[in-house]
Design a protein around this motif. Structure first.
Motif, PDB file in Angstrom:
ATOM      1  N   THR A  43       0.980  -0.985  -0.469  1.00  0.00           N
ATOM      2  CA  THR A  43      -0.242  -0.393  -0.241  1.00  0.00           C
ATOM      3  C   THR A  43       0.465   1.060   0.057  1.00  0.00           C
ATOM      4  O   THR A  43       1.573   2.150   1.142  1.00  0.00           O
ATOM      5  CB  THR A  43      -0.575   0.004   1.133  1.00  0.00           C
ATOM      6  OG1 THR A  43      -1.667  -1.050   1.320  1.00  0.00           O
ATOM      7  CG2 THR A  43      -1.916   1.422   1.198  1.00  0.00           C
ATOM      8  N   ARG A  62       1.113   3.937  -2.235  1.00  0.00           N
ATOM      9  CA  ARG A  62      -0.673   4.946  -3.470  1.00  0.00           C
ATOM     10  C   ARG A  62       0.219   6.169  -4.178  1.00  0.00           C
ATOM     11  O   ARG A  62       0.972   7.058  -3.092  1.00  0.00           O
ATOM     12  CB  ARG A  62      -1.754   5.422  -3.484  1.00  0.00           C
ATOM     13  CG  ARG A  62      -2.298   6.228  -1.935  1.00  0.00           C
ATOM     14  CD  ARG A  62      -2.793   6.620  -2.364  1.00  0.00           C
ATOM     15  NE  ARG A  62      -4.098   6.828  -3.675  1.00  0.00           N
ATOM     16  CZ  ARG A  62      -4.713   6.435  -3.658  1.00  0.00           C
ATOM     17  NH1 ARG A  62      -5.620   5.138  -3.809  1.00  0.00           N
ATOM     18  NH2 ARG A  62      -4.755   6.710  -5.163  1.00  0.00           N
ATOM     19  N   ASP A 117      -5.714   8.327  -9.898  1.00  0.00           N
ATOM     20  CA  ASP A 117      -6.763   7.278  -9.432  1.00  0.00           C
ATOM     21  C   ASP A 117      -6.852   6.876 -10.805  1.00  0.00           C
ATOM     22  O   ASP A 117      -6.937   7.068 -11.510  1.00  0.00           O
ATOM     23  CB  ASP A 117      -8.129   7.102  -8.357  1.00  0.00           C
ATOM     24  CG  ASP A 117      -8.049   7.532  -7.607  1.00  0.00           C
ATOM     25  OD1 ASP A 117      -8.984   8.407  -6.726  1.00  0.00           O
ATOM     26  OD2 ASP A 117      -7.113   7.539  -7.157  1.00  0.00           O
ATOM     27  N   PRO A 125     -12.974   0.706  -5.766  1.00  0.00           N
ATOM     28  CA  PRO A 125     -11.937   0.902  -4.812  1.00  0.00           C
ATOM     29  C   PRO A 125     -10.892   1.991  -5.928  1.00  0.00           C
ATOM     30  O   PRO A 125     -10.923   2.203  -6.981  1.00  0.00           O
ATOM     31  CB  PRO A 125     -11.199  -0.420  -5.182  1.00  0.00           C
ATOM     32  CG  PRO A 125     -11.991  -2.134  -5.308  1.00  0.00           C
ATOM     33  CD  PRO A 125     -13.199  -0.728  -6.312  1.00  0.00           C
ATOM     34  N   VAL A 146      -7.547   3.331  -7.555  1.00  0.00           N
ATOM     35  CA  VAL A 146      -7.031   2.580  -7.315  1.00  0.00           C
ATOM     36  C   VAL A 146      -5.639   3.492  -7.407  1.00  0.00           C
ATOM     37  O   VAL A 146      -6.158   3.615  -9.062  1.00  0.00           O
ATOM     38  CB  VAL A 146      -6.702   1.453  -8.069  1.00  0.00           C
ATOM     39  CG1 VAL A 146      -5.536   0.316  -8.683  1.00  0.00           C
ATOM     40  CG2 VAL A 146      -7.819   0.353  -7.500  1.00  0.00           C
ATOM     41  N   PRO A 170      -1.340  -2.195  -6.936  1.00  0.00           N
ATOM     42  CA  PRO A 170      -2.850  -1.578  -7.518  1.00  0.00           C
ATOM     43  C   PRO A 170      -3.746  -1.875  -7.527  1.00  0.00           C
ATOM     44  O   PRO A 170      -5.502  -2.553  -6.833  1.00  0.00           O
ATOM     45  CB  PRO A 170      -2.796  -1.520  -9.163  1.00  0.00           C
ATOM     46  CG  PRO A 170      -1.267  -2.181  -9.630  1.00  0.00           C
ATOM     47  CD  PRO A 170      -0.614  -2.573  -8.773  1.00  0.00           C
ATOM     48  N   HIS A 212      -4.472  -2.622  -3.661  1.00  0.00           N
ATOM     49  CA  HIS A 212      -5.362  -1.206  -3.306  1.00  0.00           C
ATOM     50  C   HIS A 212      -6.477  -1.532  -3.465  1.00  0.00           C
ATOM     51  O   HIS A 212      -8.035  -1.542  -2.316  1.00  0.00           O
ATOM     52  CB  HIS A 212      -5.333   0.109  -3.884  1.00  0.00           C
ATOM     53  CG  HIS A 212      -3.359   0.753  -3.537  1.00  0.00           C
ATOM     54  ND1 HIS A 212      -2.853   0.162  -3.909  1.00  0.00           N
ATOM     55  CD2 HIS A 212      -3.615   1.495  -2.388  1.00  0.00           C
ATOM     56  CE1 HIS A 212      -2.059   0.702  -3.100  1.00  0.00           C
ATOM     57  NE2 HIS A 212      -2.126   2.396  -2.411  1.00  0.00           N
ATOM     58  N   GLN A 244      -7.580  -3.599  -0.299  1.00  0.00           N
ATOM     59  CA  GLN A 244      -6.992  -3.273   1.096  1.00  0.00           C
ATOM     60  C   GLN A 244      -8.897  -2.304   1.066  1.00  0.00           C
ATOM     61  O   GLN A 244      -9.433  -1.921   1.972  1.00  0.00           O
ATOM     62  CB  GLN A 244      -6.369  -2.383   0.778  1.00  0.00           C
ATOM     63  CG  GLN A 244      -4.711  -2.266   1.721  1.00  0.00           C
ATOM     64  CD  GLN A 244      -5.332  -2.752   2.755  1.00  0.00           C
ATOM     65  OE1 GLN A 244      -5.869  -3.743   3.120  1.00  0.00           O
ATOM     66  NE2 GLN A 244      -3.318  -2.412   3.050  1.00  0.00           N
ATOM     67  N   ALA A 245      -9.226  -1.107   0.157  1.00  0.00           N
ATOM     68  CA  ALA A 245     -10.616  -0.597   0.271  1.00  0.00           C
ATOM     69  C   ALA A 245     -11.693  -1.719   0.681  1.00  0.00           C
ATOM     70  O   ALA A 245     -12.971  -1.375   0.992  1.00  0.00           O
ATOM     71  CB  ALA A 245     -11.229  -0.096  -1.290  1.00  0.00           C
ATOM     72  N   ASN A 303     -10.088   0.027   4.146  1.00  0.00           N
ATOM     73  CA  ASN A 303      -8.561   0.389   4.306  1.00  0.00           C
ATOM     74  C   ASN A 303      -8.639   1.277   2.975  1.00  0.00           C
ATOM     75  O   ASN A 303      -8.840   1.046   1.688  1.00  0.00           O
ATOM     76  CB  ASN A 303      -8.295  -0.094   4.778  1.00  0.00           C
ATOM     77  CG  ASN A 303      -8.159  -1.046   5.341  1.00  0.00           C
ATOM     78  OD1 ASN A 303      -8.640  -0.548   7.190  1.00  0.00           O
ATOM     79  ND2 ASN A 303      -7.409  -2.482   6.087  1.00  0.00           N
ATOM     80  N   GLY A 304      -8.018   2.478   3.422  1.00  0.00           N
ATOM     81  CA  GLY A 304      -7.636   3.973   2.306  1.00  0.00           C
ATOM     82  C   GLY A 304      -9.115   3.625   1.287  1.00  0.00           C
ATOM     83  O   GLY A 304      -9.542   4.698   2.077  1.00  0.00           O
TER      84      GLY A 304
END
Length: 542
Positions: A79, A81, A85, A127, A129, A143, A146, A149-150, A154-155
């Motif tokens: 993670t 980023r 996006d 998400p 990304v 990517p 993410h 995680q979403a 998270n994020g």
């Protein structure tokens, strides 16, 4: 969408909206058996990369003791980023691509994880990304991490078109946070699904633009009173069909410029390249992209490199070259149309009153700038290898960059086609010749219905976008008519009944993921990154 079934770029595009993915009993059984095999291997103390070890060059070290901690182990360090996006439709398309790979039953992922990915596609959750981070070698690690995680809350993510903290977006979508163990987490990120999805969407868009180029070339030939050659495999045959009924006047020279005379050869070669790239992408979409792979029937855990994105990397670069050359053709055809020395006596710049009005002069300038932007972006990514990861990844294909570049250039090509389409519409307004071929006349009528003549001068940015949408709709309608014609032929007596390959459950349209209504009406579209120009969806800064 129903699994098992072959995933094609056309189906990937459906994920831009809410869509239902149905898993057959055989797919669910395969997921369950593979997961049980993974659990038994771990229970026996067998060493499994990513489940019992560190990641990448740290494979020689033991991983964390608990499965939940091992999940955090893989996702947290990825993670990182950076950048804007990615377009929302690219992120959405990545999810069915990953589902298809996991459902081959070789990744050892928990069935519940696949079920949750399918649940996400039934909502408008997307998400957030970042565009930067993947080298396309160990899969699209950063990517896709993410995305995972979403889904864990998270994020950041989008819901209803609004970018919010992921936990809030999950709650609004009615989704609970995704629970993962170490094998689940690695199975989600350790594949080239983003690369394949972006390449698939790019191939679909460029194929559509290829059809647009054939239709616009036929219209140009008709308006210039020229007569095109009809021999270059399928491209020449398609142009000949579009030009059926044309009545040339004989006012043109024996041989046309190459932007007319050689279009069957150019477009035929482009079509072959698009077919090849699409076949590569489809093979990737319908294979297994992961490491390790699990073969319960052979009691085998296979550690290898089945996540190395070189095939789609080459395919993405090929699509970039095709899009750029189609852009070159489109810009040259517009130049031919506005030049009074070569356009059969039409006014310069297709102006109603040259000097007082300027016709499509501004559109030509923008087209020239777009072509140069495309050429500058046409440097291949597939051979830009740079060692990283303590030389564990000592050669990498950068397939994600190749695929995303193809996707971006497909949007620019679409705008070039829109710019060219304004030209014939204006040429007919100032000239005394209408299209004589029925197919060309039909295309002109659709353009004339939506795009007003330039008289007097006015801002034309929305006209270009509107013309591009008209062209998309025109070739889509023609393609659907061709498919229906073949279907009817197939169910005639003696032919048997055609059976659908996939069962699709299209749910309500997602307003935030569609091309904005203001663009379809030709009203000023919101400012957005040129990287998202094919959709009109703004691309927020990181």
């Amino acid at each position: 969408m129903t699994l098992p079934g072959r995933l094609r770029p056309e189906l990937l595009a459906l994920a831009a909206d809410e869509v239902n993915v149905t898993l057959s009993d055989s797919v669910l059984h395969g997921l369950k058996n593979c997961r049980e095999f993974v659990d038994s291997c771990m229970g026996d103390g067998r060493e499994i990369y990513g489940a019992t070890t560190g990641f990448g060059p740290l494979v020689t070290f033991a991983g964390r003791e608990s499965a939940v901690d091992q999940c955090d182990h893989v996702l947290q360090h990825l993670t990182a980023r950076q950048g804007r996006d990615l377009p929302l439709e690219v992120v959405r398309a990545t999810v069915p691509a990953r589902i298809w790979s996991l459902c081959q039953g070789r990744s050892g992922v928990s069935p519940a994880v696949v079920d949750r990915l399918c649940a996400m596609l039934r909502t408008s959750f997307v998400p957030a990304v970042p565009e930067l981070g993947s080298v396309g070698a160990s899969g699209d690690l950063v990517p896709v991490a993410h995305i995972a995680q979403a889904l864990r809350g998270n994020g950041f993510a989008y819901f209803g078109g609004q970018r919010t903290p992921a936990a809030q977006a999950l709650a609004e979508a009615g989704l609970s946070p995704l629970e993962l163990d170490g094998r689940d987490a690695l199975a989600l990120v350790n594949g080239t699904s983003l690369t394949a999805a972006a390449a698939g969407l790019a191939a679909r868009s460029i194929r559509r633009s290829h059809s647009v180029s054939i239709a616009l070339t036929a219209l140009l030939v008709d308006l210039l009173e020229a007569y095109g050659h009809a021999r270059a495999a399928s491209a020449g045959a398609r142009m000949a069909r579009l030009l059926a009924g044309v009545r040339p006047t004989g006012n043109r020279p024996l041989q046309e410029p190459y932007s007319v005379r050689c279009t069957p050869q150019l477009l035929g070669a482009a079509g072959s390249a698009i077919d090849y790239a699409t076949s590569v992408v489809e093979d990737d979409l319908n294979g297994v992209s992961d490491n390790p792979l699990f073969f319960a029937e052979e009691n085998l855990v296979a550690h290898g490199g089945n996540f190395f994105g070189q095939p789609c990397s080459f395919a993405g670069d090929l699509l970039v070259l095709v899009a750029t050359q189609l852009g070159n053709l489109t810009e040259r055809q517009l130049d031919l149309l506005v030049d009074p020395h070569r356009n059969t006596g039409l006014a310069p710049m297709l102006s109603v009153r040259p000097g007082v009005q300027h016709g499509v002069q501004g559109i030509q300038l923008v087209s020239t700038a777009i072509v140069v932007a495309m050429r500058r972006s046409a440097t291949p990514a597939s051979m830009q290898s740079l060692p990283t990861n303590l030389h564990n990844l000592d050669i990498v294909p950068f397939g994600t960059q190749a695929a995303l570049n193809a996707w971006e250039l497909s949007g620019l090509l679409r705008l070039l086609n829109g710019a060219l389409a304004v030209g014939p519409r204006q040429a007919i307004h100032i000239g005394d010749r209408l299209p004589t071929a029925p197919a060309c006349a039909e295309l002109y009528e659709r353009l004339a219905h939506s795009v007003a003549p330039v008289d007097p001068d006015r801002a034309l940015d929305n006209d270009v976008r509107l013309a591009a949408q008209v062209l998309d709709d025109h070739v889509a309608d023609k393609s659907s008519a061709d498919v229906e014609s073949r279907r009817v032929e197939a169910v005639r007596p003696g032919h048997g009944r055609a059976q659908p390959q996939h069962r699709l459950d299209r749910r309500r349209r997602l307003r935030p993921l569609r091309a904005p209504a203001d663009r379809r009406r030709g009203v000023e579209a919101p400012a957005c990154s040129w990287r998202a120009c094919s959709t009109g969806i703004p691309t927020p800064q990181a």
